[in-house]
Design an enzyme around this catalytic site. Structure first.
Site, PDB file in Angstrom:
ATOM      1  N   VAL A  48       0.696  -8.088   9.217  1.00 40.77           N
ATOM      2  CA  VAL A  48      -0.623  -8.655   9.519  1.00 40.77           C
ATOM      3  C   VAL A  48      -1.202  -9.209   8.229  1.00 40.77           C
ATOM      4  CG1 VAL A  48      -2.913  -8.223  10.458  1.00 40.77           C
ATOM      5  CG2 VAL A  48      -0.944  -6.949  11.339  1.00 40.77           C
ATOM      6  N   MET A  85       2.929   9.841   2.590  1.00 42.14           N
ATOM      7  CA  MET A  85       4.356  10.117   2.698  1.00 42.14           C
ATOM      8  C   MET A  85       5.204   8.862   2.554  1.00 42.14           C
ATOM      9  SD  MET A  85       4.675  10.667   6.807  1.00 42.14           S
ATOM     10  CE  MET A  85       4.138   9.400   7.963  1.00 42.14           C
ATOM     11  N   GLY A 120       0.831  -1.198   0.000  1.00 42.19           N
ATOM     12  CA  GLY A 120       0.000   0.000   0.000  1.00 42.19           C
ATOM     13  C   GLY A 120       0.861   1.241   0.000  1.00 42.19           C
ATOM     14  N   ASP A 180      -0.979   1.859  10.789  1.00 46.13           N
ATOM     15  CA  ASP A 180      -0.746   3.150  10.139  1.00 46.13           C
ATOM     16  C   ASP A 180      -1.001   4.360  11.036  1.00 46.13           C
ATOM     17  OD1 ASP A 180      -0.106   5.068   8.371  1.00 46.13           O
ATOM     18  OD2 ASP A 180      -1.568   4.508   6.845  1.00 46.13           O
ATOM     19  N   ASP A 198      -6.706   8.695  11.424  1.00 45.35           N
ATOM     20  CA  ASP A 198      -7.027   8.058  10.139  1.00 45.35           C
ATOM     21  C   ASP A 198      -7.623   6.675  10.368  1.00 45.35           C
ATOM     22  OD1 ASP A 198      -7.249   8.051   7.388  1.00 45.35           O
ATOM     23  OD2 ASP A 198      -5.256   7.221   7.058  1.00 45.35           O
ATOM     24  N   LYS A 249      -9.996   3.899   9.758  1.00 47.83           N
ATOM     25  CA  LYS A 249     -10.867   3.455   8.664  1.00 47.83           C
ATOM     26  C   LYS A 249     -10.636   1.956   8.486  1.00 47.83           C
ATOM     27  CE  LYS A 249      -7.333   4.867   5.316  1.00 47.83           C
ATOM     28  NZ  LYS A 249      -7.036   5.719   4.150  1.00 47.83           N
ATOM     29  N   PRO A 250     -11.525   1.270   7.768  1.00 50.65           N
ATOM     30  CA  PRO A 250     -11.404  -0.196   7.661  1.00 50.65           C
ATOM     31  C   PRO A 250     -10.057  -0.671   7.139  1.00 50.65           C
ATOM     32  CG  PRO A 250     -13.561   0.503   6.903  1.00 50.65           C
ATOM     33  CD  PRO A 250     -12.788   1.759   7.163  1.00 50.65           C
ATOM     34  N   GLY A 289       0.740   5.545   1.329  1.00 46.18           N
ATOM     35  CA  GLY A 289       0.090   6.664   1.986  1.00 46.18           C
ATOM     36  C   GLY A 289       0.619   7.970   1.446  1.00 46.18           C
TER      37      GLY A 289
END
Length: 659
Positions: free
Chosen positions: A171, A100, A96, A231, A213, A215-216, A98
């Site tokens: 994870v 930064m 993933g 995160d 932040d 969120k799912p 983000g």
């Protein structure tokens, strides 16, 4: 498509590739919401992902190879990507990206030991000193957080390219909303998992950290069902007063928030406190309970974003599920086999009823626009959900007399019904107790009469051994029993319960004298009488069946005996319970029947079940426990399992020494 990719940088391609592969697993109904969340409003990235998805649909699996080739080309040279060495870790694939940093699946490459981790690294040194400082702050934040539902910090440092990196627990899971739907978790099960997330957030707040932040996609659930909070890249450290240190004005274009889950104060650039995370938890709770967001945020324009988040009132969750059912979106979903009721192991109607009331109020309190009107902490939100699960009054609703009364009734319905019944029964109490006492008196008299009959019968039976009655002849025990058996059949025919009791006693004595044929005849007759008069599940009937089965074993009729033992075990589970001494005795005896024929495989599990029960029975029965230990140890010794056999023999020896 080639012309477009020339305007996309290497880091963007890694992100496009990761989002594309994840989007392939998303149902078409949920695709728009997923892309809005995953792309974070970056229209260039969303455009490229949608183009790849369209091409994939037309070209099939071959497109994946093409994407891989393009991505590998984009990541060549000095760009960070698969194969890059960061400290002792080798990057395997992107997970993933983000605002930064990029996150990669990685593994140790120094041969010290094998370990797969998630490595987060600043993607570009040209992002500016502010980004680098924020990244280093995230590393320090994670180092201070220790909670089973927060992904652990494992390592960190600065790579050869002078870019800082973080090594975190990897994870291998899926987002909390997808996990809940795929496993069809009920509302109560979803709340229980959400409470673990609240606990993790509360620990972060106690360490003066607000996540900002939630969120799912930042809460992954492992295969064993444990959620992990990830995160902390845009987290803020809080001053002792509770406000963020040096709070910067929120910039939509810089993507320091996820619009759909951001609090009003984040959108407006106001000081951030823990109340902001409470709001985001409210959005998350709304989402996992209803399958949708409180309101759509389909725009990246600051003014429209602010209006949607700060001024639009969220609907009640119970209303949202009904509205969804009546929408065109629901019609399309149901045609594809997707239904929010089914995903929650219930129907839309039942889900509506479950959410209406307390859960509506809890969610809406967490989503209040004014921070001071929300729950004071993530723990308070979790505790109110706990009250809901226990059917107690929740803090999110006014404590009116009617509401408190209804909750009391829900928790204590049986007791309330019983209390109300007392009022109706008072008028009949005298009559009731008169009848009850009379019945108890009659039962006592019946038992006394039975005892008198048995005593008289035994006196008459033993009278034949009196020299004056036997004319000086010696009367053997066998003759005494035969005389008693004959008289039982003749003289007690009009008193079946007394008759069956005497037959059982005499039959048992026959058995102990090894007169098994006589014992079987008398015990079988007692069993039939008790079945007819008391029923097949009465304790006296169970005793008779057990005695008959043991006599059949002694007569080497093991198969017939085992049929009775199986019936006996089923009855004893129902009558005495699954953890009763009576059941353990029957299990032990069935095992013994198998041991008569050296069938150790069938006997062992029966003895282990009996042993588990006997070790928990209160008060304990040491002699029965010792017998089971010896039988099981004998089987283990025969199977060559000497160590366990020795242990069990030792336990049995100590019990018998104590006895």
């Amino acid at each position: 498509m080639t012309a477009k990719t020339e305007h996309v940088g290497p880091e963007q391609w890694a992100r496009i590739q990761a989002i594309f592969h994840e989007a392939l697993e998303i149902a078409s109904l949920e695709l728009d919401a997923f892309l809005g969340d995953a792309c974070g409003g970056d229209r260039v990235i969303e455009r490229e992902v949608r183009a790849l998805l369209a091409a994939h649909s037309d070209a099939g699996p071959e497109i994946e190879r093409i994407i891989g080739d393009v991505a590998d080309g984009a990541l060549s040279g000095d760009a960070i990507g698969p194969g890059t060495r960061i400290g002792p870790y080798s990057l395997l694939k992107p997970l993933g990206e983000g605002g930064m940093g990029m996150v990669f699946l990685a593994e140790r490459a120094d041969d010290e030991f094998r370990q797969r981790v998630a490595v987060k690294v600043v993607k570009d040194p040209g992002l500016g000193e502010e980004i680098l400082q924020r990244f280093r702050a995230e590393r320090q934040i994670l180092a201070n957080l220790n909670h089973p539902n927060i992904a652990r910090l494992l390592d960190g440092g600065t790579g050869d390219n002078n870019l800082p990196y973080i090594v975190m627990e990897y994870v291998d899971g899926e987002s909390i909303d997808q996990y809940c739907d795929r496993h069809r978790l009920t509302t109560a099960e979803r709340i229980a998992m959400f409470q673990k997330v609240c606990s993790a957030v509360h620990v972060a707040h106690q360490n003066l950290v607000v996540h900002r932040d939630l969120k799912p996609s930042n809460i992954l659930v492992s295969p064993d069902g444990e959620p992990k909070l990830l995160d902390f890249g845009i987290a803020k450290l809080l001053a002792p007063g509770g406000a963020a240190v040096n709070p910067a004005v929120t910039r939509f274009n810089a993507r320091v928030l996820t619009p759909a889950h951001a609090s009003p104060e984040q959108v407006q650039g106001k000081p951030i406190t823990t109340a902001s995370d409470v709001y985001s938890l409210g959005v998350l709770l709304f989402q996992i309970l209803t399958g949708r967001l409180p309101y759509r945020v389909d725009t990246a324009e600051p003014r429209e974003l602010e209006h949607a988040i700060c001024e639009t009132q969220a609907p009640r969750p119970s209303t949202a599920v009904v509205t969804w059912r009546e929408s065109a979106e629901a019609t399309t979903a149901q045609a594809q086999g997707v239904d929010i009721g089914t995903a929650r192991n219930t129907s839309i109607e039942s889900l509506h009823k479950t959410l209406a009331g307390d859960l509506d109020n809890i969610v809406l309190k967490a989503l209040r626009k004014e921070p001071q009107r929300r729950y004071g902490s993530a723990r308070e939100l979790s505790e109110d959900l706990g009250r809901y699960l226990r059917k107690e009054p929740v803090n999110a609703r006014p404590e009116t007399l009617g509401y408190i009364s209804r909750k009391f009734l829900q928790r204590n319905l049986s007791a309330v019904i019983a209390g109300a019944s007392v009022l109706l029964l008072i008028a009949g109490l005298v009559t009731f107790y008169t009848i009850q006492l009379a019945a108890e008196r009659d039962a006592a008299r019946t038992e006394a009469a039975k005892a008198d009959e048995i005593a008289a019968f035994m006196m008459d039976m033993f009278a034949v051994s009196d020299p004056s009655e036997s004319r000086g002849q010696t009367i053997t025990a066998r003759e005494l029993l035969d005389e008693g058996a004959a008289r039982v059949s003749l003289e007690l025919a009009d008193q079946p319960e007394v008759q069956a009791r005497m037959m059982n006693v005499i039959g048992s004595v026959y058995s102990r004298l090894a007169l098994y044929d006589d014992a079987y005849a008398l015990l079988s007759e007692a069993l039939e009488i008790r079945k007819a008069t008391l029923g097949s599940s009465h304790p006296d009937t169970l005793d008779s069946r057990f005695e008959v089965a043991m006599v059949l074993d002694e007569r080497r009729e093991h198969e017939a005996a085992r049929e009775l033992y199986e019936e006996e075990i089923a009855q004893r589970r129902e009558v005495f319970g699954p953890q009763s001494a009576e059941l353990a005795v029957a299990l032990n005896q069935l095992a013994t029947s198998y041991l008569f024929e050296f069938n150790y495989a069938e006997a062992e599990p029966l003895l282990r079940e009996a042993l588990d029960i006997q070790r928990t029975v209160k008060p304990p029965v040491p002699d029965a426990l010792a017998n089971t230990l010896v039988s099981l140890a004998t089987i283990l010794r025969h199977n060559g399992e000497y160590r366990e056999a020795e242990t069990l023999y030792g336990q049995a020896l100590r019990l018998r020494e104590e006895l």
